[in-house]
Design an enzyme around this catalytic site. Structure first.
Site, PDB file in Angstrom:
ATOM      1  N   GLY A  24       0.824  -1.197   0.000  1.00  0.00           N
ATOM      2  CA  GLY A  24       0.000   0.000   0.000  1.00  0.00           C
ATOM      3  C   GLY A  24       0.854   1.241   0.000  1.00  0.00           C
ATOM      4  O   GLY A  24       2.085   1.184  -0.149  1.00  0.00           O
ATOM      5  N   ASP A 153      -8.395   8.354   6.880  1.00  0.00           N
ATOM      6  CA  ASP A 153      -8.154   7.660   5.611  1.00  0.00           C
ATOM      7  C   ASP A 153      -9.046   6.427   5.526  1.00  0.00           C
ATOM      8  O   ASP A 153      -8.615   5.360   5.091  1.00  0.00           O
ATOM      9  CB  ASP A 153      -6.683   7.269   5.471  1.00  0.00           C
ATOM     10  CG  ASP A 153      -6.321   6.876   4.033  1.00  0.00           C
ATOM     11  OD1 ASP A 153      -7.081   7.231   3.111  1.00  0.00           O
ATOM     12  OD2 ASP A 153      -5.292   6.205   3.838  1.00  0.00           O
TER      13      ASP A 153
END
Length: 246
Positions: A24, A153
């Site tokens: 990620g 997020d």
């Protein structure tokens, strides 16, 4: 719990590719076993400008968070080591700060793997369970501690599912920790812009409404799918409700 780097290297076979289960914007994730428990090991990328004292303080607080809908932090490591690395075509002896986080392992993958173009690939009872659990986990973060913990997020890739499809909020705290880094700014603007509320995009204003906005986007994507989400976001509320009922 602090975990030494040599212990983490031992259980990941020095971060071997065959143990890597994902990557990620913040780092690579490896599957490992620690003291008889399967765990996910996230090795953070080298992020310039990250405050290591803040990192330590943040995770001392986050490891106290206990809720069935929040991924449990098992331990972490931030440790310097010296190694040879290539720089401008030459080998140099550099000091590297390694930052590693260890979480409980989630067998059901992340929610984004179940969201399709037109609709979610899960049955409605399961969707409802995921939505309800995510709401409860987020409420716990916002209200149960001395001061609210904002995720900042929240997106399908950060909602992880266990074997019974119980949702758990993951990657907690990483947004705040790397907010000043160039890597973070680029990734946020390019990668997850659709999950940020207008007041943050326009002026940088942050409140608990930030996460609630992100949650709303997630719910619509679950019900309508990735492609249909953009059509839904342009509908009047009455038309959207009727569309979902059909």
């Amino acid at each position: 719990m602090d975990i030494q780097l040599h212990e983490i290297e031992a259980i990941t076979n020095k971060f071997a590719d065959d143990q890597k289960i994902g990557s990620g914007g913040y780092g690579d994730v490896y599957r490992a076993t620690h003291k008889g428990e399967e765990i996910a090991v996230k090795k953070l990328h080298q992020l310039q400008g990250l405050d290591d004292k803040q990192f330590h303080a943040e995770y001392r607080n986050l490891r106290e968070v206990r809720h069935q809908n929040v991924v449990r932090l098992i331990g972490y490591c931030y440790q310097t080591q010296k190694k040879y690395m290539e720089h401008n075509g030459e080998l140099v002896f550099a000091t590297i700060m390694e930052r590693v986080l260890c979480f409980e392992y989630m067998h059901g993958r992340s929610l984004d793997k179940h969201i399709q173009d037109e609709s979610c690939g899960l049955e409605w009872p399961t969707c409802y369970k995921i939505i309800k659990g995510t709401c409860e986990g987020l409420d716990h973060l916002h209200t149960s501690q001395g001061k609210p913990i904002f995720h900042l997020d929240l997106k399908p890739g950060n909602i992880l599912l266990d074997e019974s499809m119980t949702p758990k909020i993951g990657d907690l705290g990483l947004s705040r920790l790397v907010a000043s880094t160039k890597t973070h700014q680029t990734r946020m603007r390019d990668g997850t812009l659709g999950f940020m509320p207008p007041e943050y995009v326009d002026s940088g204003f942050i409140s608990k409404k930030f996460d609630v906005f992100s949650l709303g986007v997630i719910i619509i994507k679950m019900l309508a799918g990735d492609k249909s989400y953009f059509r839904c976001s342009e509908m009047p509320s009455e038309q959207f409700i009727e569309y979902i009922r059909v």
